[in-house]
Design an enzyme around this catalytic site. Structure first.
Site, PDB file in Angstrom:
ATOM      1  CE  LYS A  48      20.850  17.609  50.940  1.00 13.03           C
ATOM      2  NZ  LYS A  48      20.417  18.900  50.444  1.00 13.03           N
TER       3      LYS A  48
ATOM      4  CE1 TYR B  13      13.977  24.088  50.603  1.00  9.00           C
ATOM      5  CE2 TYR B  13      15.775  22.520  50.788  1.00  9.00           C
ATOM      6  CZ  TYR B  13      14.697  23.177  51.350  1.00  9.00           C
ATOM      7  OH  TYR B  13      14.354  22.923  52.656  1.00  9.00           O
TER       8      TYR B  13
ATOM      9  CG  ASP C  52      23.047  26.120  48.830  1.00  6.37           C
ATOM     10  OD1 ASP C  52      23.755  25.254  49.388  1.00  6.37           O
ATOM     11  OD2 ASP C  52      21.810  26.194  48.979  1.00  6.37           O
TER      12      ASP C  52
HETATM   13  C1  LIG Z   1      19.614  20.064  51.104  1.00  5.98           C
HETATM   14  C2  LIG Z   1      19.922  21.434  50.704  1.00  5.98           C
HETATM   15  C3  LIG Z   1      19.822  22.511  51.600  1.00  5.98           C
HETATM   16  C4  LIG Z   1      19.217  22.373  52.971  1.00  5.98           C
HETATM   17  O1  LIG Z   1      19.946  21.524  53.785  1.00  5.98           O
HETATM   18  P1  LIG Z   1      19.231  20.893  55.079  1.00  5.98           P
HETATM   19  O2  LIG Z   1      20.333  20.179  55.771  1.00  5.98           O
HETATM   20  O3  LIG Z   1      18.156  20.006  54.546  1.00  5.98           O
HETATM   21  O4  LIG Z   1      18.680  22.026  55.872  1.00  5.98           O
HETATM   22  C5  LIG Z   1      20.249  23.760  51.189  1.00  5.98           C
HETATM   23  N1  LIG Z   1      20.734  23.945  49.952  1.00  5.98           N
HETATM   24  C6  LIG Z   1      20.836  22.940  49.058  1.00  5.98           C
HETATM   25  C7  LIG Z   1      21.401  23.214  47.712  1.00  5.98           C
HETATM   26  C8  LIG Z   1      20.407  21.659  49.394  1.00  5.98           C
HETATM   27  O5  LIG Z   1      20.467  20.686  48.494  1.00  5.98           O
END
Ligand SMILES: *Cc1c(COP(=O)(O)O)cnc(C)c1O
Length: 430
Positions: free
Chosen positions: A270, A142, A242
């Site tokens: 995060k 994701y 990511d």
């Molecule tokens: C949480 C997450 C996102 C998206 O971040 P948001 O702040 O929720 O838009 C993208 N990539 C990874 C790997 C994630 O865990």
């Protein structure tokens, strides 16, 4: 009816599904979501005053514990001088310098307000930099909810070059966009090689979760990662790590420091905002300098580099940089997972566990899965029962078998003991 039920009913009248992000709605596990009233350290209290041990920690950010006094103080001080200016501040430079120091592959960094924005902007930059459209992502990863990334492949993997095999995993995503996204199975070295042989020179970027945390926790093989780095370098494609979830969570230098891989671009989020809306993307100066105002790739944000979020992020990074922080966090997380495993073994429940830094995965299966397909074959029914048995004992796990779990530095031995005692009871009842 309890207060949580009342609030959930009320929420559903004005908020679609009663929540502002889908997983919160407990759809996979059933039941009523807990409405949080307050939190401190490893605990939160719901609207009914029930205390829970939190093993989500806002899906990662609260690594220093909820309402960490030092972070609260930093936020208070920043808030006193207004919340936002729409003009640059010294704090942003400090945070950028700190990020570049902790993650050496990042030479320059741009701040945004969510992980979705970070990955979306990194993709645009990679496309602008290479002049190519095609991107590759992996099944079960994701990367936020930008159109190009909400795609999963059809089953015909060997025909992946055929864009009609791609189907968006969301309504509202145009087929015209989807055709530029190829989806490959995680950890499949052969599929990766084949696609680069056929279309390598069209690939703008490969984006990957270096430890996948959005299909439970799945780790990549060494061969998969080294092949990925080699092929992207050979074909002039941008390798995007990511690390929105893994950055400052699995180790101080992120997944790339553990894997000894140097990506071209990295997305962060995060933990870097310490719980405030804050994310970033950065990498090679050569690529980053293509961004506006220097280059022709446009990217902007009214609240980007928000001073209150910067203050929370800076303080959180300071806390996790202290000596012994990650050793302690990693050890506690391993202890938690081995406690789960032992309890499952004693009860004769087929069960496997894994962890990295302050992130963990557990699976109702005989072994740790290595792909999305393998995760879908774990015993989801057993997970649902386990989730509710734990919730009833005051332990709050992610309400889905497809999510990783998260600890904080405040999950001390006493807290772990309480969780493992609950797990023993839960496994016996399964
Ligand atoms: C949480 C997450 C996102 C998206 O971040 P948001 O702040 O929720 O838009 C993208 N990539 C990874 C790997 C994630 O865990």
């Amino acid at each position: 009816m309890g207060k949580n039920d009342i609030l959930f009913e009320r929420a559903q009248k004005t908020i679609p599904g009663g929540v502002n992000s889908p997983v919160r709605a407990f759809r996979q596990v059933g039941g009523t979501p807990r409405f949080v009233a307050k939190a401190k350290g490893p605990y939160f209290w719901d609207a009914e005053g029930t205390r829970y041990i939190d093993l989500i920690m806002s899906w990662g950010p609260m690594i220093a514990g909820h309402a960490n006094p030092e972070v609260v103080e930093a936020v208070k001080q920043a808030a006193e001088t207004s919340f936002s200016y729409g003009a640059p501040t010294e704090g942003e430079i400090e945070l950028a310098e700190r990020i570049c120091q902790l993650v050496p592959s990042i030479e320059q960094v741009r701040m945004v307000s969510s992980g979705t924005e970070a990955t979306m902007s990194a993709l645009r930059l990679a496309r602008g930099h290479t002049g190519r459209d095609l991107i590759i992502k992996f099944e079960g990863c994701y990367h936020g909810h930008a159109d190009s990334l909400l795609v999963k492949a059809g089953s015909g993997l060997l025909t992946f070059a055929d864009s009609t095999q791609n189907a968006p995993s969301s309504g509202g995503v145009p087929q015209d966009l989807v055709k530029h996204t190829l989806v490959l199975p995680y950890n499949d070295v052969q599929a990766l090689k084949e696609v680069f042989v056929k279309q390598g020179d069209q690939v703008a970027a490969v984006i990957i979760e270096p430890f996948a945390g959005n299909m439970n926790l799945i780790k990549p093989s060494k061969e998969f990662l080294s092949t990925l780095r080699q092929l992207t370098s050979e074909h002039g494609s941008v390798l995007i790590y990511d690390e929105v979830m893994t950055g400052f969570r699995v180790a101080l230098g992120g997944a790339q420091s553990l894997q000894v891989i140097t990506p071209d671009l990295t997305c962060l989020g995060k933990v870097m905002g310490g719980g405030m809306p804050m994310a970033a993307f950065g990498g090679k100066k050569e690529i980053m300098s293509k961004l506006a105002p220097l280059g022709n790739v446009y990217q902007a944000g009214t609240l980007s580099g928000n001073p209150v979020a910067v203050a929370a992020g800076l303080k959180t990074l300071e806390i996790i940089s202290r000596e012994g922080f990650f050793d302690c966090l990693t050890g506690q997380t391993e202890k938690l997972m081995s406690g789960f495993k032992l309890a499952a073994d004693e009860a004769g429940v087929p069960f496997a566990v894994d962890s990295v830094g302050g992130m963990f995965g557990f699976y109702f299966a005989n072994e740790v899965p290595t792909s999305f397909e393998a995760v879908t074959k774990t015993d989801i029914e057993a997970f649902k029962k386990f989730f509710h048995l734990m919730l009833d004992q005051g332990v709050y796990l992610a309400p889905s078998a497809y999510e990783a779990g998260f600890t904080s530095i405040t999950h001390d031995n006493g807290v772990l003991e309480e969780i493992i005692t609950a797990a023993k009871t839960a496994f016996k009842k399964l």
